[in-house]
Design an enzyme around this catalytic site. Structure first.
Site, PDB file in Angstrom:
ATOM      1  N   CYS A 384       0.832  -1.198   0.000  1.00 51.43           N
ATOM      2  CA  CYS A 384       0.000   0.000   0.000  1.00 51.43           C
ATOM      3  C   CYS A 384       0.876   1.263   0.000  1.00 51.43           C
ATOM      4  O   CYS A 384       1.458   1.581  -1.030  1.00 51.43           O
ATOM      5  CB  CYS A 384      -1.006  -0.039   1.148  1.00 51.43           C
ATOM      6  SG  CYS A 384      -2.466   0.940   0.756  1.00 51.43           S
ATOM      7  N   HIS A 510      -3.637  -5.106   0.401  1.00 50.12           N
ATOM      8  CA  HIS A 510      -3.035  -5.665   1.621  1.00 50.12           C
ATOM      9  C   HIS A 510      -3.082  -7.196   1.583  1.00 50.12           C
ATOM     10  O   HIS A 510      -4.047  -7.788   2.083  1.00 50.12           O
ATOM     11  CB  HIS A 510      -3.803  -5.167   2.849  1.00 50.12           C
ATOM     12  CG  HIS A 510      -3.637  -3.707   3.093  1.00 50.12           C
ATOM     13  ND1 HIS A 510      -2.724  -3.208   3.991  1.00 50.12           N
ATOM     14  CD2 HIS A 510      -4.248  -2.637   2.535  1.00 50.12           C
ATOM     15  CE1 HIS A 510      -2.793  -1.884   3.986  1.00 50.12           C
ATOM     16  NE2 HIS A 510      -3.709  -1.514   3.105  1.00 50.12           N
ATOM     17  N   GLU A 512      -1.536  -9.163   3.390  1.00 54.28           N
ATOM     18  CA  GLU A 512      -1.407  -9.711   4.749  1.00 54.28           C
ATOM     19  C   GLU A 512      -2.744 -10.079   5.385  1.00 54.28           C
ATOM     20  O   GLU A 512      -2.796 -10.897   6.294  1.00 54.28           O
ATOM     21  CB  GLU A 512      -0.621  -8.739   5.651  1.00 54.28           C
ATOM     22  CG  GLU A 512      -1.340  -7.456   6.063  1.00 54.28           C
ATOM     23  CD  GLU A 512      -1.213  -6.314   5.055  1.00 54.28           C
ATOM     24  OE1 GLU A 512      -0.925  -6.588   3.868  1.00 54.28           O
ATOM     25  OE2 GLU A 512      -1.412  -5.151   5.457  1.00 54.28           O
TER      26      GLU A 512
HETATM   27  N1  GLN Z   1      -1.945   6.675   2.658  1.00 52.48           N
HETATM   28  C1  GLN Z   1      -2.048   5.919   1.468  1.00 52.48           C
HETATM   29  C2  GLN Z   1      -3.409   6.064   0.802  1.00 52.48           C
HETATM   30  O1  GLN Z   1      -4.358   6.455   1.422  1.00 52.48           O
HETATM   31  C3  GLN Z   1      -1.732   4.458   1.731  1.00 52.48           C
HETATM   32  C4  GLN Z   1      -2.713   3.770   2.645  1.00 52.48           C
HETATM   33  C5  GLN Z   1      -2.204   2.484   3.244  1.00 52.48           C
HETATM   34  O2  GLN Z   1      -0.991   2.217   3.268  1.00 52.48           O
HETATM   35  N2  GLN Z   1      -3.094   1.660   3.760  1.00 52.48           N
HETATM   36  O3  GLN Z   1      -3.551   5.785  -0.356  1.00 52.48           O
END
Ligand code: GLN
Length: 538
Positions: A384, A510, A512
């Site tokens: 992410c 994600h 994970e």
């Molecule tokens: N801050 C980034 C976004 O909103 C990544 C979010 C995250 O790592 N879950 O796109």
């Protein structure tokens, strides 16, 4: 008619005793006997969900397929049971009150004074029974967050009292988890805090059916007799829960103590054969007998609190065991990378994970970690925000766009290689409004991702507002950073890879959240395997 049985898990003496692990372990044993089980967590805080909570306070925010931002215990439930959870598996006081207040405004209680009892407790009872009413589960385990005696848990305990009375003791029971502190001066385990905790539970009209006692030392017979006498609990229903080497030992420890059989007897359900734990035990055997050890750096800004990255760490453990590898995690603060000598922090690593996150603190350190991994050909997994940092690093250091940034960090950058999603531009509320939950992704066949998944169609869970800016895609691809996974409807870039690198993958989602004991996540398997190869050839 199919009768769902309910088990309530309460906690006493202190917080952090591991109600989630006990609930998940019991569920695993019942599942191993062929029962269909799910676990629900009730959280007594007023936030609607933990999505608006700081990870330092609450640990990771876990996301389900249906896009619920939930407590990290749901991650344990999924990892243990290998079955998905949903919004219905996590309820907060905020959500309960919101539902009741919405009904009040609609006029559903016209003429009535809306009160904690019966309106809040009725809403709690309704939420507890929602999962059971689907008819999918033989047993629903409900974990009540917090510690008995907390003011904010009172409505939940009252709802449990009412349900026990309505359902009867063969259809619902209470497991109370407590701590037996050990006094080294006298060399004894002390039962008094447990007695007091049971007393306060009883003052609310609830008697525990089973006591599970966390302890550093084995409980002897005297202690069990004493607790049985003073807590009104049968001796065979007093279960020792001794400290374990890993949380994954707890189901077997509960099996030895007979927790599952006591539960089934009390619920008048067939005891059946011992739980089938073969696959679980195959995992444990591999976990405990690794052939190799590799060093993985986890770069984040909440590294002081390991729970902030719970699912990532567990995913490396699952994939490690499957690869016969013990994974040693090095917790590296992204801010340290901004001031310290980078090789001192990173050169011993066989793989680097750059973690998810929000806001600008530590991001320049994350970018340096990406650069080090890319240039030194160390296996890299960016998750992410970690993927977004990999894009920014490549833009700055390979494409020469020295001011490239995400508009999250620098709204006025001339090169917004990561930009806010179109669908997010009009959103002002912060709670529950990100791109959440499961979205499809199509993979290119010549990619590390495809090699890991063996499939061109995948679905993964998301939690973000920003995305790769597709107007830069040609330039990236020409220089060797490829979009190997995209959302089939919107073309949103979900995966990037660096071509001239043994294993460099960044994912907007994600992975994970979907790794379990029995089904380690393909990308983590690929990443750990690349780390192993790196460690063997360096
Ligand atoms: N801050 C980034 C976004 O909103 C990544 C979010 C995250 O790592 N879950 O796109």
């Amino acid at each position: 008619m199919h009768q769902t049985k309910y088990i309530f898990v309460t906690g006493g003496v202190t917080s952090s005793l591991g109600k989630g692990i006990i609930a998940a372990s019991l569920a695993k044993l019942l599942q191993g006997k062929g029962y269909s089980v799910t676990i629900q967590k009730l959280d007594p805080y007023i936030n609607i969900d933990p999505g608006t909570l700081n990870p330092y306070e609450h640990g990771e925010c876990y996301v389900t397929d249906d896009g619920a931002e939930t407590d990290l215990d749901l991650g344990h439930y999924e990892r243990f049971l290998d079955t998905p959870t949903s919004q219905a598996n996590n309820v907060t006081t905020g959500r309960i009150y919101q539902a009741v207040i919405d009904k009040e405004r609609k006029g559903e209680y016209l003429g009535k004074t809306v009160q904690i009892i019966p309106h809040i407790t009725d809403e709690i009872k309704h939420r507890i029974q929602l999962l059971g009413k689907t008819g999918e589960y033989d047993i629903v385990i409900t974990e009540i967050g917090g510690t008995i005696g907390d003011i904010e848990s009172l409505p939940y305990v009252e709802a449990v009292r009412q349900l026990l009375w309505e359902m009867g003791h063969t259809n619902a029971l209470v497991i109370h988890l407590t701590l037996l502190p050990y006094l080294s001066t006298t060399g004894e385990l002390k039962t008094k805090p447990t007695q007091h905790s049971v007393k306060s539970l009883m003052q609310s009209g609830v008697s525990p059916d089973i006591l599970v006692c966390r302890t550093e030392y084995p409980m002897n017979d005297d202690i069990k007799n004493k607790l049985a006498l003073f807590c009104n609990v049968e001796k065979q229903a007093i279960i020792e829960s001794i400290d374990a080497e890993t949380i994954y030992d707890v189901p077997n420890l509960m099996l030895q103590e007979g927790l599952d059989t006591v539960v089934l007897k009390k619920l008048h359900l067939p005891i059946k054969e011992p739980a089938d734990m073969r696959k679980w035990n195959d995992f444990l055997k591999k976990l405990k007998n690794p052939k190799y050890t590799i060093n993985i750096g986890l770069i984040g800004k909440y590294v002081e609190l390991h729970d902030a990255y719970k699912s990532i760490v567990e995913s490396t453990i699952h994939a490690g065991a499957a690869n016969d590898v013990k994974v040693d995690i090095y917790w590296i603060h992204s801010e340290d990378l901004e001031t310290k000598h980078i090789p001192d922090l990173l050169q011993h690593l066989d793989g680097i994970i750059v973690a998810p996150g929000f806001g600008s603190r530590g991001i320049e350190g994350k970018i340096k970690a990406v650069q080090y991994a890319r240039e030194h050909k160390i296996p890299f997994l960016g998750i992410c925000l970690g993927m977004q940092m990999a894009v920014i690093e490549f833009a700055r250091n390979v494409l020469g766009l020295t001011d490239a940034n995400s508009t999250e960090m620098d709204p006025t950058t001339q090169n917004p290689v990561i930009d806010i999603m179109e669908s997010q531009k009009s959103i002002t509320d912060k709670g529950g409004t990100m791109r959440l939950g499961s979205w499809d992704c199509k993979l290119k066949e010549e990619s590390k991702a495809y090699k890991a998944y063996h499939n061109t169609k995948i679905a993964e869970r998301h939690r973000h507002r920003y995305e790769f800016n597709n107007s830069y895609l040609d330039r990236f691809e020409k220089e060797g950073m490829l979009a190997t996974g995209v959302n089939p409807e919107t073309n949103l870039v979900e995966i990037i890879e660096v071509r001239d690198h043994p294993w460099f993958v960044g994912v907007q989602y994600h992975p994970e959240y979907k790794s379990t004991i029995l089904t380690p996540h393909p990308l983590f398997l690929g990443f750990i395997n690349a780390g192993l190869e790196y460690s063997l050839t360096k």
